[in-house]
Design an enzyme around this catalytic site. Structure first.
Site, PDB file in Angstrom:
ATOM      1  N   ASP A 163       1.017  -1.301   0.016  1.00 48.25           N
ATOM      2  CA  ASP A 163      -0.012   0.008  -0.018  1.00 48.25           C
ATOM      3  C   ASP A 163       0.855   1.234   0.042  1.00 48.25           C
ATOM      4  O   ASP A 163       2.144   1.151   0.024  1.00 48.25           O
ATOM      5  CB  ASP A 163      -0.885   0.057   1.081  1.00 48.25           C
ATOM      6  CG  ASP A 163      -2.014   0.975   0.944  1.00 48.25           C
ATOM      7  OD1 ASP A 163      -2.044   1.825   0.005  1.00 48.25           O
ATOM      8  OD2 ASP A 163      -3.165   0.856   1.684  1.00 48.25           O
ATOM      9  N   TYR A 164       0.209   2.289  -0.102  1.00 49.56           N
ATOM     10  CA  TYR A 164       0.974   3.769  -0.335  1.00 49.56           C
ATOM     11  C   TYR A 164       2.129   4.090   0.827  1.00 49.56           C
ATOM     12  O   TYR A 164       1.676   3.958   1.958  1.00 49.56           O
ATOM     13  CB  TYR A 164      -0.155   4.654  -0.110  1.00 49.56           C
ATOM     14  CG  TYR A 164       0.111   6.033  -0.629  1.00 49.56           C
ATOM     15  CD1 TYR A 164      -0.357   6.442  -1.831  1.00 49.56           C
ATOM     16  CD2 TYR A 164       1.049   6.832  -0.015  1.00 49.56           C
ATOM     17  CE1 TYR A 164      -0.276   7.548  -2.346  1.00 49.56           C
ATOM     18  CE2 TYR A 164       1.122   8.163  -0.476  1.00 49.56           C
ATOM     19  CZ  TYR A 164       0.404   8.540  -1.778  1.00 49.56           C
ATOM     20  OH  TYR A 164       0.957   9.796  -2.207  1.00 49.56           O
TER      21      TYR A 164
END
Ligand code: BGC
Length: 755
Positions: A282-283
């Site tokens: 994820d980010y």
């Protein structure tokens, strides 16, 4: 003692069944990789953010130079086929080896044609609708250059404080798994070679929905039994459906960061479930492996890669540290090769090596996005997701006559109908509820309007709550309330369009008080005090505590966030063009203090014998009942359904046999309607405690008024299985209870014995 039959699956921590090493038959990728340097291979694992569409701090680099250096495998958050096409041409024509790029985006409930938020979609219990919405999302996104979609979000959630409950399919693993597969089918089609399908990315692996306190980016501590029985099934369902990629989650799991959890990414996902696709973080998760205290910063990338992570979203740490990690002996080149191969394989599955510009057709971008056909479908599906929670005196549907007061800060907020993942939409093209109501009634009735209140009394709280899709804080609330009462006084019926605003759910939107915000609740009380019938059109991305509302408002129609066509879809239902048919997929509590509250809970040691009466030394609260306000599976219709007595074909289920449960349902009201018939099972004695009930099947049936339908459910041993303490997938012969009815509380029970 009952005998035990074990259907053993490969143990979770067991030895790899499938090698994820390179596929020797793939001569093309072999040849390509034989010409790539170590740095270029690492470059393929880099996934920077290109634009500034939400998600915290934008660490966006210069894409052009990264492409020319060969230190990028793809990018995300760039909108528009022209720019995407330019970047793709740059990569293919000027980048090392001409390798095309993955182009990602979060197309979670629509691209420009926006569908209801996933939580709402799940309330349709309609996998065909979900597949259609995913298919349309894929058509629009690919027309604009996107080939990789960070969806579906399949996190099971039992805590409505967590804003991201809006992005998933609710609390149930069975329904969640069915819908998870539908998303993947809709996005990917039969294969990913078509120009109008893309690669799905299931997220967030794993257990993110159980984040402690409902607070985002927080920790999770959970038994393996709970994970495997309730939280992981929808992920496994997407793997079975052939999902091309997966995103790991931001949270710790039992003290390990999900992004660097080898047992999860490698042993469970790749080895046991035989997932062949690509794993991305994820980010900016990789440095967070260090922030959360599970790695030194300089080793975080190596740890993530060794755990099974292929692509580094945003942080750039793979590019910065992996080559050195090879020199330091922390990472084997072979591990980098495997990850690079998986990125190239994803590109190959998408057909990008055959035609790198297959998603760069500017004509498609002009013709395939936000089309009338897509919008019609969004309108139809939205109407399926609304949940009628209360309807005293059958006040809904409203007659198109007299004066109807439409009041509330959501009534004329066209920018606020879409819900959490809609930043790609052009809300200036959307219609407000007010316009939709006026169009719907034409000359037959008059729609009077007042804003009625702000979202919150406090301007700063409103700013924090409304984020991107701002509803301006205007005037003082006392004045707005007074104005609304004047409008109410002139009308026959009041429709209150209130609740959360669009940005109060979704990422980083946790709440502790899950009620209708202060000034709106006060407004509602004043409207109810007029003595006129009040229809509450509830906008929300999560279950809210509606204790006062459920007692005092005439009717409650929960419309969630219904997407770009929400206005017309709400008007369709409010004025009776369609009957509501949605049923809740997440429990609505009476008080936030009951959270987590979910229907498939385990039995306490001191169950409450008398609901509604306080019993000391029982598992209950002094100040609140244990019961939800609105249970899982609940939802009314304009018509009524009557369930006959259910029957079982046999009271014995042989080991390889089946038993059929059948029940007749009559439409006894005045409207045609759709009923969602639900079947639950309970195993009263098992190796580990099993829930008081678990959804195991359901049917959506259309029954015209006056009509009836017999619904049948087949029960076999598969439906009885669960993961025991050794994570073996088993069932325990003996007595089972089977329940059928319109929701998880209103059930008729039969028993059978499984051999
Ligand atoms: C979210 C993901 C999303 C990613 C990229 C993150 O903040 O958790 O769901 O896919 O950003 O936008």
């Amino acid at each position: 003692m009952r005998s035990l039959i074990n259907y053993i699956i490969p143990a979770v921590a067991g030895i790899s069944l499938l090698s994820c090493s390179k596929n020797d038959s793939d001569a093309f990728i072999d040849d390509l990789m034989s010409r790539m340097t170590l740095e270029e291979k690492i470059g393929q694992l880099n996934l920077p953010v290109g634009g500034d569409i939400q998600s915290g701090v934008v660490l966006g680099p210069q894409l052009d130079s990264l492409i020319l250096e060969g230190s990028i495998g793809g990018f995300f958050n760039v909108k528009g086929v022209e720019e995407i096409s330019r970047l793709q041409h740059l990569a293919v024509e000027k980048g090392p080896h001409g390798i095309p790029l993955l182009v990602g985006a979060d197309v979670v409930h629509g691209y420009e044609t926006i569908f209801p938020i996933p939580l709402a979609l799940s309330c349709s219990w309609d996998s065909v609708a979900v597949e259609r919405m995913a298919h349309i999302s894929a058509i629009e996104a690919t027309a604009d250059g996107v080939n990789w979609n960070f969806s579906p979000m399949v996190d099971i959630c039992r805590d409505p404080r967590w804003g991201r409950i809006a992005e998933g399919s609710g609390e149930d693993p069975y329904l969640g798994s069915i819908l998870a597969k539908a998303y993947v089918r809709g996005y990917q089609g039969d294969n990913m070679k078509s120009d109008s399908t893309l690669m799905a990315c299931v997220k967030h692996f794993a257990l993110y929905g159980a984040t402690e306190g409902g607070r985002d980016y927080n920790t999770v501590d959970m038994s393996k039994e709970r994970m495997f029985n309730y939280y992981l099934p929808p992920f496994q369902a997407t793997v079975d459906a052939g999902v091309g990629s997966l995103m790991s989650s931001f949270n710790l799991i039992n003290g390990q960061h999900a992004t660097a959890a080898k047992w999860l990414l490698n042993d469970v996902l790749r080895d046991d479930w035989e997932f062949q696709g690509l794993i991305a973080t994820d980010y900016n998760s990789i440095p967070e492996v260090s922030t959360m205290g599970t790695s030194a910063m300089e080793d975080a990338a190596a740890n993530a890669l060794n755990a099974g992570t292929d692509m580094d979203m945003v942080s750039g740490l793979y590019v910065k540290t992996l080559a050195d990690a090879v020199k330091r002996g922390l990472v084997k080149e072979k591990t980098i090769d495997d990850a690079c191969r998986r990125v190239l394989e994803a590109k190959q599955k998408l057909g990008l090596f055959d035609d790198p510009y297959k998603y760069c057709n500017e004509e498609r971008a002009k013709g395939d996005i936000f089309t009338p056909a897509h919008r019609d479908m969004a309108r139809e599906i939205a109407a399926q997701t609304f949940v009628l929670m209360k309807n005293d005196n059958n006040i809904l549907p409203l007659k198109k006559r007299g004066r109807i007061a439409l009041i509330g800060p959501l009534a004329d907020a066209a920018n606020n109908m879409c819900g959490c993942w809609s930043m790609l939409a052009k809300t200036e093209n959307h219609e407000s509820l007010l316009t939709a109501f006026r169009n719907a009634v034409g000359n037959e009735a008059e729609i009077l309007y007042a804003k009625g209140s702000n979202v919150y009394y406090d301007e700063t709280t409103q700013k924090n709550a409304t984020g991107l899709r701002r509803i301006e804080h205007t005037g003082d609330d006392a004045g707005l309330h007074a104005e609304a009462l004047l409008v109410a006084a002139q009308s026959d019926v009041i429709v209150a369009a209130i609740g959360e605003s669009s940005d109060m759910s979704g990422e980083s939107a946790s709440r502790t008080e899950i009620t209708i915000p202060d000034t709106q609740r006060d407004l509602l009380k004043k409207l109810v005090n007029t003595g006129k019938p009040v229809v509450l059109l509830l906008f929300t991305g999560r279950p809210l505590v509606l204790d006062w509302e459920s007692e005092n408002v005439t009717s409650i129609l929960n419309v969630w966030f219904g997407g770009s066509e929400a206005g017309d879809a709400i008007a369709d239902v409010v004025f009776g063009g369609k009957s509501p048919q949605g049923k809740l997929t997440t429990t609505f509590p009476r008080s936030v203090g009951q959270v987590p509250l979910y229907y498939n809970h385990l039995m306490s040691s001191h169950p409450d014998p008398q609901e509604g009466v306080f019993n000391r030394y029982c598992s209950n609260y002094i100040d609140c009942s244990n019961e939800p306000l609105y249970p899982f599976g609940y939802g009314l219709s304009y018509t009524t359904f009557e369930y006959g007595k259910p029957q079982l074909s046999s009271t014995t289920l042989e080991r390889d046999g089946t038993v059929t449960l059948s029940v007749e349902i009559k439409n006894t009201g005045d409207y045609d309607g759709v009923e969602i018939v639900q079947m639950y099972l309970r195993d009263p004695v098992a190796q580990i405690a099993r829930p008081v009930k678990e959804l195991k099947d359901f049917r959506r049936v259309y029954i015209p008024k006056g009509g009836k339908k017999r619904v049948e459910f087949t029960i076999d041993a598969e439906k009885l299985k669960y993961y025991n303490a050794d994570l073996e997938y088993v069932y325990d012969p003996g007595e089972f209870r089977v329940m059928v009815g319109p929701d998880s509380e209103n059930l008729q029970t039969l028993t059978f014995t499984a051999k």
